[in-house]
Design an enzyme around this catalytic site. Structure first.
Site, PDB file in Angstrom:
ATOM      1  N   ASP A  14       0.461  -0.030  -8.719  1.00 16.12           N
ATOM      2  CA  ASP A  14       0.742  -1.141  -7.788  1.00 16.12           C
ATOM      3  C   ASP A  14       0.588  -2.506  -8.460  1.00 16.12           C
ATOM      4  O   ASP A  14       0.284  -3.502  -7.794  1.00 16.12           O
ATOM      5  CB  ASP A  14      -0.180  -1.081  -6.552  1.00 16.12           C
ATOM      6  CG  ASP A  14      -0.173   0.276  -5.892  1.00 16.12           C
ATOM      7  OD1 ASP A  14       0.919   0.799  -5.636  1.00 16.12           O
ATOM      8  OD2 ASP A  14      -1.269   0.828  -5.645  1.00 16.12           O
TER       9      ASP A  14
ATOM     10  N   GLY B 286       5.797   4.037  -5.627  1.00 11.25           N
ATOM     11  CA  GLY B 286       6.759   3.146  -4.987  1.00 11.25           C
ATOM     12  C   GLY B 286       6.843   1.816  -5.692  1.00 11.25           C
ATOM     13  O   GLY B 286       5.829   1.283  -6.151  1.00 11.25           O
ATOM     14  N   HIS B 287       8.054   1.290  -5.817  1.00 12.80           N
ATOM     15  CA  HIS B 287       8.281  -0.052  -6.349  1.00 12.80           C
ATOM     16  C   HIS B 287       8.978  -0.876  -5.276  1.00 12.80           C
ATOM     17  O   HIS B 287       9.946  -0.414  -4.669  1.00 12.80           O
ATOM     18  CB  HIS B 287       9.179  -0.013  -7.590  1.00 12.80           C
ATOM     19  CG  HIS B 287       8.502   0.499  -8.810  1.00 12.80           C
ATOM     20  ND1 HIS B 287       9.186   0.917  -9.932  1.00 12.80           N
ATOM     21  CD2 HIS B 287       7.195   0.658  -9.111  1.00 12.80           C
ATOM     22  CE1 HIS B 287       8.332   1.317 -10.853  1.00 12.80           C
ATOM     23  NE2 HIS B 287       7.116   1.171 -10.373  1.00 12.80           N
TER      24      HIS B 287
ATOM     25  N   LYS C  44       4.985  -3.681 -11.131  1.00 11.90           N
ATOM     26  CA  LYS C  44       5.921  -3.251 -12.182  1.00 11.90           C
ATOM     27  C   LYS C  44       7.376  -3.310 -11.709  1.00 11.90           C
ATOM     28  O   LYS C  44       8.271  -3.578 -12.491  1.00 11.90           O
ATOM     29  CB  LYS C  44       5.590  -1.829 -12.637  1.00 11.90           C
ATOM     30  CG  LYS C  44       4.223  -1.667 -13.254  1.00 11.90           C
ATOM     31  CD  LYS C  44       3.995  -0.259 -13.777  1.00 11.90           C
ATOM     32  CE  LYS C  44       4.003   0.810 -12.714  1.00 11.90           C
ATOM     33  NZ  LYS C  44       2.909   0.686 -11.722  1.00 11.90           N
TER      34      LYS C  44
ATOM     35  N   GLN D 282       2.791   4.748 -11.159  1.00  8.53           N
ATOM     36  CA  GLN D 282       1.328   4.662 -11.070  1.00  8.53           C
ATOM     37  C   GLN D 282       0.769   3.762 -12.186  1.00  8.53           C
ATOM     38  O   GLN D 282       1.410   2.795 -12.569  1.00  8.53           O
ATOM     39  CB  GLN D 282       0.696   6.067 -11.097  1.00  8.53           C
ATOM     40  CG  GLN D 282       0.885   6.835  -9.803  1.00  8.53           C
ATOM     41  CD  GLN D 282       2.058   7.805  -9.863  1.00  8.53           C
ATOM     42  OE1 GLN D 282       2.530   8.207 -10.899  1.00  8.53           O
ATOM     43  NE2 GLN D 282       2.543   8.198  -8.703  1.00  8.53           N
TER      44      GLN D 282
END
Length: 423
Positions: free
Chosen positions: A12, A39-40, A15, A223
């Site tokens: 988180d 998730g991005h 990125k 991650q």
């Protein structure tokens, strides 16, 4: 030039935004590990996009995105992501998206097993319940089902029958859970295969051929370093190698083909789920920073735990990832704080730890040794040059650079694509 972006905290780190920006400079973006437990979030104009499996560079229509063999793929989730992009006007072709034929698949029983195992544990891991760990377990146990298998009805039938013979015994006898029906899963996954077929290929050959033809590639990890199965705060980790080492096994690209490694960190620290967090804020400060920084998981929506910057973790991550440059994300969230703290060591039972300890008891109970730095009152999100930042913001960043022993190259001062300083 081939670049890698790796998270240097607990994931988180922002990125997705960094990758979205760097994708402009490359031809191909590759995801090399994890699953839809990551998730991005990328904001373009007034639109927000959340990605779980597809690299966020898919927003650049002339670029190619690759999901490598190190990723475990839930085909249902992937197709939902593809369909969601189509509804927003981004219809994907096999030229834009390529998926490794030897990537392993998350099956329905993996998701349920993930949740059932968590109920049996006295020390909860905080899993997302997406079936990622059990899928990797089957992969290592040589009983996984790969993407190529759902293109071959005969192979899928044999593998699925073997799996269900074992899984149904475990579900019924250990957990008292209902048995899975072979026919339902078999038909469902053959249908997934038909839909995904245009995107499936040998991505290792594709990537190496692209490198030989001087194409520029960006590799993205999901991650972060301290969720890595080997180097993270075990057992409160993910089930894959989130460090740069996962790149080679997860893509089939040799380490000699990588030119630059960029480590991403937040200007503070967050983590989702359970596990040690030495620099975690008190409740009031947690709420303040969480609200200001919109610190809720892209995948689960869970509130993130927030804390001061941990230079012990950061320095270790920079070392084991071999980082060449540092990206400091979300600096703007610290605007207006009267003072900031940086952890430079831990203390536990009279001993001082200047390096990251693998002992989970130490990590869970250690007290940080802090440096205190003055904050700044000015807003930073309109600033685009390092020397225009408030003096105290520059001093804070330069101290992080000094402690982590790597140059700060990128500084994010907002959630939008253009809110970044390139030094």
């Amino acid at each position: 030039m081939n670049l890698v972006v790796v998270g240097a905290q607990w994931g988180d780190e922002g990125k997705g935004k960094l990758i979205d920006i760097l994708a402009q400079q490359v031809d191909i973006t590759v995801r090399y590990q994890g699953g839809n437990n990551a998730g991005h979030t990328v904001i373009v104009g007034d639109k927000e996009y959340i990605f779980h499996l597809i690299p966020s560079a898919i927003l650049w229509p002339t670029k190619t995105c690759v999901i490598g063999n190190g990723v475990v793929i839930d085909p249902k989730a992937l197709l939902e992501e593809i369909d969601g992009l189509t509804k927003r006007g981004l219809k994907l072709t096999g030229k834009q998206l390529k998926i490794a034929s030897n990537a392993h698949l998350v099956m329905p029983y993996h998701r349920v097993m993930d949740q059932l195992r968590e109920t049996k544990r006295s020390n909860k891991i905080g899993t997302t319940g997406r079936g990622i760990g059990p899928c990797y377990s089957d992969k290592v146990g040589r009983m996984g089902i790969r993407l190529i298998d759902i293109l071959n009805p005969k192979v899928l039938k044999a593998k699925l029958e073997d799996n269900l013979n074992e899984k149904n015994d475990i579900f019924s006898k250990v957990y008292g859970y209902k048995n899975y029906d072979f026919s339902t899963i078999y038909k469902e996954y053959l249908a997934y295969g038909r839909r995904l077929k245009p995107y499936i290929c040998d991505t290792a050959l594709y990537l190496n051929d692209a490198i030989n033809n001087k194409k520029k590639i960006l590799f993205e990890g999901a991650q972060g370093t301290f969720l890595d199965i080997d180097f993270g705060t075990y057992p409160f980790v993910t089930s894959s190698n989130a460090t740069v080492g996962g790149l080679c096994a997860g893509t089939g690209v040799a380490p000699t083909k990588v030119d630059k490694i960029i480590a991403a960190v937040k200007a503070y620290t967050t983590r989702v789920g359970e596990g040690p967090f030495p620099t975690e804020y008190d409740k009031a400060m947690n709420e303040l920073v969480r609200t200001k920084g919109h610190e809720f998981g892209s995948t689960t929506g869970r509130p993130r735990r927030c804390g001061w910057f941990d230079a012990i973790l950061g320095r270790y991550a920079v070392t084991i990832n071999g980082a060449d440059e540092l990206a400091i994300m979300k600096l703007d969230v610290l605007d207006g704080l009267p003072e900031l703290k940086i952890a430079t060591a831990y203390r536990y039972k009279g001993k001082t730890y200047k390096d990251y300890p693998h002992d989970c008891e130490v990590l869970a109970n250690a007290k940080p040794v802090y440096e205190t730095w003055p904050g700044w009152s000015e807003n930073t999100n309109k600033i685009r040059q390092f020397n225009k930042l408030p003096v105290n913001a520059r001093r804070y960043l330069l101290r992080l650079e000094e402690l982590l022993k790597v140059r700060v190259k990128y500084i994010s001062v907002g959630s939008r694509r253009d809110e970044i300083i390139v030094r």
